[in-house]
Each structure stands twice: as C-alpha cells, then as structure tokens.
Design an enzyme around this catalytic site. Structure first.
Site, PDB file in Angstrom:
ATOM      1  CE  LYS A 203      -3.596   2.412   2.519  1.00  0.00           C
ATOM      2  NZ  LYS A 203      -4.634   2.322   3.546  1.00  0.00           N
ATOM      3  NE  ARG A 213      -5.817   9.661   3.109  1.00  0.00           N
ATOM      4  CZ  ARG A 213      -4.535   9.888   2.878  1.00  0.00           C
ATOM      5  NH1 ARG A 213      -4.092  11.131   2.821  1.00  0.00           N
ATOM      6  NH2 ARG A 213      -3.690   8.882   2.737  1.00  0.00           N
ATOM      7  CE  LYS A 226      -3.768   8.144   6.439  1.00  0.00           C
ATOM      8  NZ  LYS A 226      -4.916   7.227   6.329  1.00  0.00           N
ATOM      9  CE  LYS A 257      -5.984   1.894  -0.610  1.00  0.00           C
ATOM     10  NZ  LYS A 257      -6.250   2.057   0.767  1.00  0.00           N
ATOM     11  CE1 TYR A 322     -14.977   3.188  -3.078  1.00  0.00           C
ATOM     12  CE2 TYR A 322     -13.029   3.469  -4.454  1.00  0.00           C
ATOM     13  CZ  TYR A 322     -13.615   3.381  -3.210  1.00  0.00           C
ATOM     14  OH  TYR A 322     -12.830   3.470  -2.087  1.00  0.00           O
TER      15      TYR A 322
HETATM   16  C1  PBG Z   1      -7.563   3.472   5.312  1.00  0.00           C
HETATM   17  C2  PBG Z   1      -7.811   3.266   3.861  1.00  0.00           C
HETATM   18  C3  PBG Z   1      -7.585   4.178   2.819  1.00  0.00           C
HETATM   19  C4  PBG Z   1      -8.099   3.574   1.678  1.00  0.00           C
HETATM   20  C5  PBG Z   1      -8.583   2.316   2.028  1.00  0.00           C
HETATM   21  N1  PBG Z   1      -8.376   2.139   3.389  1.00  0.00           N
HETATM   22  C6  PBG Z   1      -7.048   5.559   2.827  1.00  0.00           C
HETATM   23  C7  PBG Z   1      -5.732   5.831   3.392  1.00  0.00           C
HETATM   24  O1  PBG Z   1      -4.921   4.939   3.635  1.00  0.00           O
HETATM   25  O2  PBG Z   1      -5.487   6.999   3.644  1.00  0.00           O
HETATM   26  C8  PBG Z   1      -8.134   4.219   0.329  1.00  0.00           C
HETATM   27  C9  PBG Z   1      -9.178   3.701  -0.618  1.00  0.00           C
HETATM   28  C10 PBG Z   1      -9.489   4.613  -1.745  1.00  0.00           C
HETATM   29  O3  PBG Z   1      -8.849   5.671  -1.955  1.00  0.00           O
HETATM   30  O4  PBG Z   1     -10.413   4.267  -2.490  1.00  0.00           O
HETATM   31  N2  PBG Z   1      -6.410   3.005   5.839  1.00  0.00           N
END
Ligand code: PBG
Length: 335
Positions: A203, A213, A226, A257, A322
């Site tokens: 990720k 968010r 992050k 991701k 989505y």
């Molecule tokens: C939370 C999380 C995030 C996403 C999925 N779980 C956001 C992040 O890490 O800030 C992002 C999913 C998306 O953008 O569709 N940890």
C-alpha cells in the site's frame, strides 16, 4: 520466445484472429467476470440515508438499511465480496480511535445486518484506525510519530471486534509492521480460524486516496501525511518484501494499492508469489475516470471495462472497484 516462433508476414497475419467478434472471443487471454469484483461501500448512521460524495460522482454514503438493499443487488449480480468503510460521527473520534473497539459501532452493526439479511455474500472490513481517530492516522500517535507496536495492540482488538460481528475477511490496511502475524494469532486464539485475511501488503503513500478520505470524513483531520508507514511510490522490490512477510505471517490474499498506477507491482507480485493477488482501483482513480466521463471526454462503456481488464491482464485475481455494480450489470447485459 522459443525458436520455432519466429513468425513472418505474410504467412502469419495476426489480424486474422481479430477478424470478427467470435474470433476475438475465441482467442481472448483474459476475461472479466462479476466474480472478480469486490465492491467498497461507505456507511453512515441513520435510516434511508443516501449522501452523495462530491469528489466521487455516483458514489454515496449509505445508512445500513439502504446498504443492505444495495448489497442484495450486488449479490444478485454475482459480486462475491463487499468491503465496508464507516463514516464515523466526528464526536466519536478521539486520539486513540477508541470507537474502533466498540462492539456496537457503525461497522459492526453494518456487518451484522448484512450477514443476517444477505448471508451468501462475503463481507470484508478494513483494519486501520483512520475512520476513528481525531488525527486521521491509521495508528496511534505520539508527538508526530505513528507508534508501531503500540498500534498493533489496538489493531488486533479491532480485528477481533470485526470478526465477532461476523466479518468474513479482515483487511488490514494500516501498514504497521507485524500486523498480519499479530492479527492471525489473535483470530486463531479466539476461534476465528476460518476468518480470512486480505492484506493490504503493498500500500503506497498515494495522492489517489484523496476522495476516499473525504468519503470517510478524515481528510480535514489528517495531520501531516502517511509516508512513515505507507510505501514510497518509488519502490518496487520493497513491495515484494512486504508481500513475502505478510504471507509468512499468514495472509490468505494480498493486495496492491492503488491500482492502475501500480500495475507493474501487481504483475511482479503475481509472478513472484503465485498467490491470490488483488488490486484496489482507488477513489482517485474512480474520480479521474468519472471527471472525464462527465465532461464527455471518455466513453464509460469503453474505459471502465478496459481499466478493469488491465488488472486481469497484469495478473490480478480480483479488483476492488467503485464501478463493481455498474460493471456487473453491463457484464450481465452482454451475456
Ligand atoms: C484506510 C484506507 C484508505 C483507503 C482504504 N483504506 C485511505 C488511506 O490509507 O489513507 C483508500 C481507498 C481509496 O482511496 O479508495 N487506511
């Protein structure tokens, strides 16, 4: 390429296999099915609530009753798994993300409602504290630091709470080191040997999560970024190390991701490990496509399935998107 394959024109004409729809279908190397799709949905409190998300046209936050109906539709379309994300009431967010451990929190109620009314679809839950913390981070914060080992204690509890509620697949998205092993051990000890883990293994610290968010209400809260726990977009070998560790710690499935900008990672992970590999076409990718579609610059009938097929071609076994319901509908129409 082996030596007997040095085909030459005009004996070989690659266009021959493309001459008609049936010929193209016959030699298609990949196929997109409804069973490849995982549908992320956002839940909110209330009843009969459908709250549009500005940056994600066509996606709304749903109260549990509405979500249940939509999930029935997804099940009827052959979508095997839904991923739930809560938009937690701001008054319930605090430094420690304590609401994540409330056995009657929004996500637990959503899981119970869906498992009770649509038992034959899988339900997946994110393990991470960001929808629950006042600082918007996935773990516990001390000063400016996101604490690893201290966060694990809470994340393990969060996973147990979700498993107790009936969640089928636990999806740690927090990127703390050691979380998969800690969660697997705790699940097993509590008798949840059959609860699967889909690890958000690779990720990346991505700008493409912006609209998500907004959807979970953490964007205005997030302090800093992050990058001390999510991966550097410059890295690829490191993704393989993340996947190797998550598998060693007990992950059943791994995920990359974001999706489209990281297809090289999907391909490397699948080639290297040959395990169930998933990709997340994240919120920003959705928004990007929808922005151009809304302006009439791109044709949704073409670009949406094409974007999803690229994940299959890269080696993904499934895609979080989505677009899942819309695509499953059009796949059904084209049968
Ligand atoms: C939370 C999380 C995030 C996403 C999925 N779980 C956001 C992040 O890490 O800030 C992002 C999913 C998306 O953008 O569709 N940890």
């Amino acid at each position: 390429m082996t030596q007997h394959s040095s085909p030459q024109f005009p004996t070989t004409r690659l266009r021959r296999n493309r001459k008609s729809a049936w010929a193209r279908a016959l030699v298609a190397e990949n196929i997109l099915l409804a069973s490849d799709l995982i549908w992320p949905l956002f839940v909110i409190e209330g009843t009969n609530m459908v709250e549009p998300i500005a940056a994600m046209p066509g996606v709304s936050r749903l109260s549990i009753d509405v979500a249940v109906e939509r999930v029935k539709e997804a099940r009827d379309l052959g979508i095997p798994l839904v991923a739930l994300f809560p938009n937690t009431d701001p008054t319930l967010r605090n430094e420690e993300g304590a609401e994540a451990l409330n056995t009657n929190n929004l996500i637990c109620r959503a899981v119970r409602a869906i498992k009770a009314q649509v038992p034959d679809i899988g339900v997946m839950c994110d393990v991470a504290l960001d929808p629950y913390t006042s600082h918007g981070h996935d773990g516990l914060m001390r000063g400016n630091e996101i604490m690893n080992d201290e966060s694990l204690v809470v994340l393990v509890q969060q996973a147990l709470v979700q498993a107790e509620a009936g969640c089928d697949v636990i999806a740690p998205s927090d990127m703390m080191d050691g979380r998969i092993g800690a969660i697997r051990a705790a699940l097993d000890k509590a008798g949840h040997q059959n609860v699967q883990i889909m690890a958000y293994s690779a990720k990346y610290a991505s700008g493409f999560y912006g609209p998500f968010r907004e959807a979970v209400g953490s964007s205005s809260l997030l302090k800093g970024d992050k990058r001390t726990y999510q991966m550097n977009p410059a890295n690829s070998d490191e993704a393989l190390r993340e996947v190797a560790m998550d598998l060693a710690e007990g992950a059943d499935m791994v995920m990359v991701k974001p999706g489209l900008p990281y297809l090289d990672i999907v391909a490397r992970v699948k080639n290297e490990f040959k395990v169930p590999t998933f990709a997340y076409q994240v919120s920003g990718e959705y928004s990007m496509l929808m922005a151009a579609i809304e302006r009439g610059w791109l044709d949704p009938e073409k670009v949406i399935p094409e974007s999803l097929m690229s994940f299959k071609r890269a080696g993904a076994d499934g895609i979080l998107t989505y677009f899942a319901v819309e695509v499953a509908k059009s796949l059904r129409r084209s049968l």
